[in-house]
Structures are given as structure tokens and as C-alpha cells.
Design an enzyme around this catalytic site. Structure first.
Site, PDB file in Angstrom:
ATOM      1  N   LYS A  13       0.828  -1.215   0.000  1.00  0.00           N
ATOM      2  CA  LYS A  13       0.000   0.000   0.000  1.00  0.00           C
ATOM      3  C   LYS A  13       0.857   1.258   0.000  1.00  0.00           C
ATOM      4  CE  LYS A  13      -2.439  -0.862   3.750  1.00  0.00           C
ATOM      5  NZ  LYS A  13      -1.877  -2.148   4.171  1.00  0.00           N
ATOM      6  N   ARG A  88      -9.887   1.067   8.932  1.00  0.00           N
ATOM      7  CA  ARG A  88      -9.482  -0.318   9.161  1.00  0.00           C
ATOM      8  C   ARG A  88     -10.563  -1.109   9.877  1.00  0.00           C
ATOM      9  NH1 ARG A  88      -3.530   0.636   9.078  1.00  0.00           N
ATOM     10  NH2 ARG A  88      -2.436  -1.323   9.277  1.00  0.00           N
ATOM     11  N   ARG A 127      11.214  -6.629   4.889  1.00  0.00           N
ATOM     12  CA  ARG A 127      11.128  -5.201   5.214  1.00  0.00           C
ATOM     13  C   ARG A 127      11.686  -4.940   6.613  1.00  0.00           C
ATOM     14  NH1 ARG A 127       5.326  -2.255   5.192  1.00  0.00           N
ATOM     15  NH2 ARG A 127       5.216  -2.913   7.355  1.00  0.00           N
ATOM     16  N   ARG A 133      11.078  -0.798  12.019  1.00  0.00           N
ATOM     17  CA  ARG A 133       9.757  -0.796  12.658  1.00  0.00           C
ATOM     18  C   ARG A 133       9.672  -1.873  13.725  1.00  0.00           C
ATOM     19  NH1 ARG A 133       4.775   0.120   8.536  1.00  0.00           N
ATOM     20  NH2 ARG A 133       3.791  -1.053  10.217  1.00  0.00           N
ATOM     21  N   ARG A 144      -0.833  -9.031  13.258  1.00  0.00           N
ATOM     22  CA  ARG A 144      -1.387  -7.975  12.388  1.00  0.00           C
ATOM     23  C   ARG A 144      -2.202  -8.582  11.254  1.00  0.00           C
ATOM     24  NH1 ARG A 144       4.028  -5.454  10.927  1.00  0.00           N
ATOM     25  NH2 ARG A 144       2.894  -4.087   9.511  1.00  0.00           N
TER      26      ARG A 144
HETATM   27  P1  AMP Z   1       0.587   0.575   9.071  1.00  0.00           P
HETATM   28  O1  AMP Z   1       1.761   1.473   8.929  1.00  0.00           O
HETATM   29  O2  AMP Z   1      -0.591   0.985   8.231  1.00  0.00           O
HETATM   30  O3  AMP Z   1       0.932  -0.880   8.912  1.00  0.00           O
HETATM   31  O4  AMP Z   1       0.072   0.734  10.586  1.00  0.00           O
HETATM   32  C1  AMP Z   1       0.909   0.351  11.683  1.00  0.00           C
HETATM   33  C2  AMP Z   1       0.060   0.210  12.936  1.00  0.00           C
HETATM   34  O5  AMP Z   1      -0.550   1.477  13.255  1.00  0.00           O
HETATM   35  C3  AMP Z   1      -1.099  -0.769  12.852  1.00  0.00           C
HETATM   36  O6  AMP Z   1      -0.715  -2.113  13.081  1.00  0.00           O
HETATM   37  C4  AMP Z   1      -2.020  -0.231  13.947  1.00  0.00           C
HETATM   38  O7  AMP Z   1      -1.553  -0.596  15.240  1.00  0.00           O
HETATM   39  C5  AMP Z   1      -1.842   1.279  13.808  1.00  0.00           C
HETATM   40  N1  AMP Z   1      -2.838   1.835  12.863  1.00  0.00           N
HETATM   41  C6  AMP Z   1      -2.596   2.429  11.665  1.00  0.00           C
HETATM   42  N2  AMP Z   1      -3.736   2.814  11.075  1.00  0.00           N
HETATM   43  C7  AMP Z   1      -4.741   2.443  11.931  1.00  0.00           C
HETATM   44  C8  AMP Z   1      -6.155   2.539  11.891  1.00  0.00           C
HETATM   45  N3  AMP Z   1      -6.797   3.080  10.826  1.00  0.00           N
HETATM   46  N4  AMP Z   1      -6.852   2.066  12.945  1.00  0.00           N
HETATM   47  C9  AMP Z   1      -6.239   1.523  14.016  1.00  0.00           C
HETATM   48  N5  AMP Z   1      -4.917   1.381  14.112  1.00  0.00           N
HETATM   49  C10 AMP Z   1      -4.157   1.842  13.082  1.00  0.00           C
END
Ligand code: AMP
Length: 191
Positions: A13, A88, A127, A133, A144
Site C-alpha cells: 500500500k 481499518r 522489510r 519498525r 497484524r
Molecule cells: P501501518 O503502517 O498501516 O501498517 O500501521 C501500523 C500500525 O498502526 C497498525 O498495526 C495499527 O496498530 C496502527 N494503525 C494504523 N492505522 C490504523 C487505523 N486506521 N486504525 C487503528 N490502528 C491503526
């Protein structure tokens, strides 16, 4: 153009969002990045969010909705936006519909990128070697992906029912996938 980019962790993404942002000249908003910025800045919100992120759990809906309600009102979103990692959950999707209604805006499409679980785990572990991260390790990756299946996948049917869903395979080279998305959006936005 107002888009959502949906799909499991590791499907690409973020990479595709960068390219689509340039193609459509719209703002790319990644809630994961916004939350990581809050953590880096040491804010209360960041501190609270970190406990969820490090366990591979979702940060509570209301925090995300408040954050995005503020962000979507910025003038840089007027020309269009690409939401990456938000919504989400169904409550977040419903909240987003409400936020956009108050702004007199509507979504053009929801692009869902797909790939199988083994491929996603492989990509996320790779990654993790360079991303720095805290959530790119095997135990948290599995969590996740489970959270995605349980809480985020229902959005696919939600947006399909609204006629907004565009499904695109996330396998192939980066430019191939971008081209696939743009072609699919050309068709969706003509209809
Ligand atoms: P990402 O970078 O999109 O993989 O997001 C990393 C982490 O941020 C996720 O595993 C969640 O813990 C948190 N996170 C990001 N976006 C959301 C969302 N829309 N709702 C809830 N948690 C989020």
C-alpha cells in the site's frame, strides 16, 4: 480524486500510494505514518498508540477518527486524497462517511490490493531487516494479519455493496501494479 487504499500489511500500500500520489497529484495520508510521527514526537497520543502498535493491535477507533477528522479539513485535501491504512474497521468507515458528508465530499473508489498470507509474511520479514519498525517481526506480523482478517476484511464487502470497490492483484513488479491500479480506476471512474 478521493481514494482509499485497502489491503493487508505488506501488500505494498505504502509503495503504491507514493506513486499514485504523484500520478493524481493528491495528498497521501498514511495513518500508520501519522501515528509513528506522534510516537517520534513523544506526544500523549503517540505514547498511547505505541502500546497497541507494538502488539500488532489496532489503535482505538475514536483516536483515529479524531485524528483524521482534523487532518481531512486541511486545505491540502481539497484537491483530493489517498487514504492508506484508514479506515481499518467498520466503525471507522462509517465515521469517515460522516466526516466526508460534513465536508460535502464523497469517495471515488476503494482500491483493494491482494496477496496471499505466505507472500505477505515473506515481504514483511524482509522489510523488517531495514525498516526499523518495532512491529515488523514474526510474532507481531502474524498478529497484524489476524487483526486484518477479523477487523479490516469486512470492509471489502462494505465497499463492494456501495459500488466503490476495485480489486487489484498486489503481485508483480511495482510499475506493473501501479499500471493495473490506474487502469482499473479509469474504468471505475467512467462508470
Ligand atoms: P501501518 O503502517 O498501516 O501498517 O500501521 C501500523 C500500525 O498502526 C497498525 O498495526 C495499527 O496498530 C496502527 N494503525 C494504523 N492505522 C490504523 C487505523 N486506521 N486504525 C487503528 N490502528 C491503526
Amino acid at each position: 480524486m478521493r481514494l482509499i487504499l485497502l489491503g493487508p500489511p505488506g501488500v505494498g500500500k505504502g509503495t503504491q500510494a507514493q506513486r499514485l500520489q504523484d500520478h493524481y497529484a493528491i495528498v497521501h495520508l498514511s495513518t500508520g505514518e501519522l501515528l509513528r510521527d506522534e510516537i517520534a514526537d513523544g506526544t500523549d497520543l503517540g505514547l498511547h498508540a505505541k502500546s497497541f502498535i507494538d502488539q500488532g493491535l489496532l489503535v482505538p477507533d475514536q483516536i483515529l477518527l479524531d485524528m483524521m477528522n482534523g487532518r481531512l479539513q486541511h486545505t491540502d485535501c481539497e484537491a483530493g486524497f489517498l487514504l492508506d491504512g484508514f479506515p481499518r474497521t467498520i466503525p471507522q468507515a462509517e465515521g469517515l462517511t460522516g466526516i466526508l458528508a460534513t465536508l460535502d465530499q464523497a469517495l471515488n473508489a476503494v482500491v483493494c490490493l491482494t496477496a496471499d498470507r505466505e507472500e505477505l509474511i515473506h515481504r514483511l520479514l524482509l522489510r523488517g531487516k531495514t525498516s526499523g519498525r518495532t512491529d515488523d517481526n514474526l510474532a507481531v506480523i502474524r498478529q497484524r494479519l489476524d487483526v486484518y482478517r477479523q477487523q479490516t476484511e469486512p470492509l471489502i464487502d462494505y465497499y463492494r455493496a456501495n459500488g466503490l470497490l476495485v480489486e487489484v492483484s498486489g503481485l508483480g513488479t511495482i510499475p506493473e501494479i501501479t499500471e493495473r491500479i490506474i487502469n482499473a480506476l479509469d474504468i471505475q471512474c467512467l462508470e
